[in-house]
Write a protein that holds these residues in place. Structure first.
Motif, short mmCIF file in Angstrom:
data_model
loop_
_atom_site.label_atom_id
_atom_site.label_comp_id
_atom_site.label_asym_id
_atom_site.label_seq_id
_atom_site.Cartn_x
_atom_site.Cartn_y
_atom_site.Cartn_z
N ALA A 1 -73.85 -28.44 -4.12
CA ALA A 1 -75.06 -28.40 -3.29
C ALA A 1 -74.85 -29.08 -1.94
N GLY A 2 -74.00 -30.09 -1.90
CA GLY A 2 -73.78 -30.81 -0.66
C GLY A 2 -73.29 -32.21 -0.93
N VAL A 3 -73.26 -33.02 0.12
CA VAL A 3 -72.70 -34.36 0.03
C VAL A 3 -73.66 -35.37 0.66
N VAL A 4 -73.51 -36.62 0.24
CA VAL A 4 -74.32 -37.71 0.78
C VAL A 4 -73.44 -38.94 0.89
N THR A 5 -73.74 -39.79 1.84
CA THR A 5 -73.00 -41.04 1.97
C THR A 5 -73.87 -42.09 2.64
N HIS A 6 -73.40 -43.34 2.62
CA HIS A 6 -73.99 -44.39 3.44
C HIS A 6 -72.92 -44.83 4.44
N SER A 7 -73.34 -45.15 5.66
CA SER A 7 -72.36 -45.39 6.70
C SER A 7 -72.98 -46.16 7.85
N THR A 8 -72.16 -46.98 8.53
CA THR A 8 -72.61 -47.62 9.76
C THR A 8 -72.53 -46.65 10.94
N GLY A 9 -72.02 -45.47 10.70
CA GLY A 9 -72.00 -44.49 11.78
C GLY A 9 -70.80 -43.58 11.79
N VAL B 1 -78.04 -44.64 6.88
CA VAL B 1 -77.50 -45.63 7.82
C VAL B 1 -78.45 -46.82 7.94
N PRO B 2 -77.91 -48.01 8.18
CA PRO B 2 -78.77 -49.17 8.45
C PRO B 2 -79.60 -48.94 9.71
N ARG B 3 -80.78 -49.51 9.72
CA ARG B 3 -81.69 -49.32 10.86
C ARG B 3 -81.09 -49.79 12.17
N ASP B 4 -80.18 -50.78 12.12
CA ASP B 4 -79.62 -51.33 13.35
C ASP B 4 -78.35 -50.62 13.82
N THR B 5 -78.04 -49.48 13.23
CA THR B 5 -76.89 -48.70 13.67
C THR B 5 -77.11 -48.26 15.12
N PRO B 6 -76.09 -48.33 15.99
CA PRO B 6 -76.25 -47.89 17.37
C PRO B 6 -76.84 -46.48 17.47
N GLN B 7 -77.78 -46.30 18.38
CA GLN B 7 -78.46 -45.01 18.51
C GLN B 7 -77.49 -43.88 18.81
N VAL C 1 -81.16 -40.71 7.00
CA VAL C 1 -82.09 -41.52 6.22
C VAL C 1 -81.80 -42.98 6.55
N LEU C 2 -82.81 -43.71 7.02
CA LEU C 2 -82.63 -45.11 7.41
C LEU C 2 -82.86 -46.05 6.22
N CYS C 3 -82.09 -47.14 6.21
CA CYS C 3 -82.25 -48.16 5.17
C CYS C 3 -82.16 -49.54 5.81
N GLU C 4 -82.36 -50.57 5.01
CA GLU C 4 -82.23 -51.93 5.52
C GLU C 4 -80.74 -52.27 5.69
N PRO C 5 -80.40 -53.17 6.61
CA PRO C 5 -79.00 -53.48 6.90
C PRO C 5 -78.36 -54.42 5.88
N THR C 6 -78.38 -54.02 4.61
CA THR C 6 -77.72 -54.78 3.55
C THR C 6 -76.93 -53.81 2.68
N PRO C 7 -75.82 -54.27 2.08
CA PRO C 7 -75.06 -53.38 1.19
C PRO C 7 -75.93 -52.86 0.05
N GLN C 8 -76.79 -53.69 -0.52
CA GLN C 8 -77.62 -53.27 -1.64
C GLN C 8 -78.57 -52.14 -1.25
N SER C 9 -79.21 -52.26 -0.09
CA SER C 9 -80.14 -51.22 0.37
C SER C 9 -79.40 -49.91 0.63
N ARG C 10 -78.22 -50.00 1.21
CA ARG C 10 -77.43 -48.79 1.46
C ARG C 10 -77.14 -48.06 0.15
N GLN C 11 -76.67 -48.80 -0.83
CA GLN C 11 -76.27 -48.19 -2.09
C GLN C 11 -77.47 -47.62 -2.84
N GLU C 12 -78.57 -48.37 -2.89
CA GLU C 12 -79.75 -47.91 -3.61
C GLU C 12 -80.36 -46.67 -2.96
N THR C 13 -80.43 -46.66 -1.64
CA THR C 13 -81.00 -45.50 -0.94
C THR C 13 -80.11 -44.28 -1.13
N CYS C 14 -78.82 -44.49 -1.05
CA CYS C 14 -77.87 -43.39 -1.22
C CYS C 14 -77.98 -42.79 -2.62
#
Length: 326
Positions: free
Chosen positions: A75-83, A104-110, A124-137
């Motif tokens: 169906a497709g792919v998903v990831t979490h990333s700083t950019g 991506v974390p909310r504070d990722t460069p525009q 999809v934006l998340c909080e800038p923590t490893p836990q938030s990235r993983q849970e959202t992903c």
């Protein structure tokens, strides 16, 4: 994936054959002024000129193409990333016609957020923590039936990044050492696997942002980081992961040198400025870390017979409206 499935040089060669029609064989630059400054010969592998502006295109495309080979109906792919990985996966998915979502974390460069969406991915934006990235992903993957492609802890990603080392040693076969910026360790692992297989006596040195604790971890033989995990406070958003990966750490314990270059934000800026001003190359702070590591007193104090040094310019995705020295 079990540690027993460690990436081999054969995996890197297969990745190279798979992705080469779509990526750039990036050039290697030299600079006489830099060589005179450090008293050695430096060879800059310009992954800042790679597709999507960083080395990440290699691993992402290899992972996506491998997925398509295994499952034509994915169906497709998903990831979490700083950019950078997010951009690369979005581009890779678009290249093969797969859906992609990037957390991506909310504070990722525009500039990086805009690049991700320009490749057709859902952001999809998340909080800038490893836990938030993983849970959202995980939530997005389950809701949309997407396969998770992590930024570094993935066999095909590591193999794809290893093509950098393979290319570099063909372009500069007399290298004695390679300086590699490190976050989760996917690129460093891939380069180490390829380079050490091709030239067993070559040295692989990790270059980290201050506070990462790579050297302590490598010497102790165990992954060390604060609990709970956090991101490093650094301008180098591409290398702010606090710890190395489950798959990448044992590879680096085996293949990387225990001496690690730990670089401050101020010194990263010096490296960036040198590349901008003297080499006319736009590089991001993580690349600046590798440049300044080659200029450091620590390298100067090392074996003088180590004449030829590879320097990985891992990316060039900077927000030109917010350069860190302004």
């Amino acid at each position: 994936m079990a540690a027993a499935a460690r990436v081999t040089l054969a995996d890197v060669y297969r990745a190279h054959e798979r992705i080469m029609p779509y990526i750039h064989k990036t050039p290697v630059f030299t600079n006489a002024t830099f060589d005179k400054l450090i008293g050695r010969n430096a060879f800059f592998k310009a992954e800042n000129l790679q597709k999507t502006g960083s080395f990440k295109a290699r691993g992402a495309l290899n992972a996506v193409m491998s997925l398509r080979e295994r499952n034509a109906n994915a169906a497709g792919v998903v990831t979490h990333s700083t950019g950078n990985h997010g951009q690369a996966l979005a581009w890779a998915a678009q290249t093969v016609g797969l859906k992609c979502a990037v957390i991506v974390p909310r504070d990722t460069p525009q500039v990086k957020k805009d690049a991700i969406t320009s490749y057709g991915a859902e952001l999809v934006l998340c909080e800038p923590t490893p836990q938030s990235r993983q849970e959202t992903c995980q939530r997005v993957a389950e809701e949309q039936g997407l396969e998770f492609v992590p930024p570094f802890d993935h066999h095909d990603v590591i193999a794809g990044q290893g093509t950098i080392g393979m290319e570099l040693l063909k372009q500069a076969p007399d290298l004695d050492a390679i300086l590699v910026p490190v976050s989760g360790g996917g690129m460093a692992s891939g380069i180490a696997i390829a380079a050490k297989a091709m030239k067993p006596d070559i040295k692989i040195y990790l270059v980290e942002a201050e506070g990462k604790m790579c050297e302590k971890s490598l010497r102790a033989g165990e992954r060390l980081w604060p609990n709970p995990p956090r991101f490093l406070n650094t301008i180098a958003d591409g290398i702010r992961m606090q710890h190395l990966g489950h798959l990448t750490f044992p590879i680096l314990v085996d293949l990387a040198e225990k001496d690690v270059f730990s670089i401050s934000d101020a010194d990263m800026i010096k490296g960036m400025k040198f590349a901008f001003e003297r080499m006319k190359l736009v590089i991001e702070a993580a690349s600046g870390a590798a440049v300044v590591a080659a200029m450091s007193d620590k390298l100067a104090a090392m074996d003088k017979d180590m004449k030829n040094i590879g320097v990985i310019l891992c990316g060039g995705n900077v927000d030109i409206d917010k350069l860190p020295w302004y």
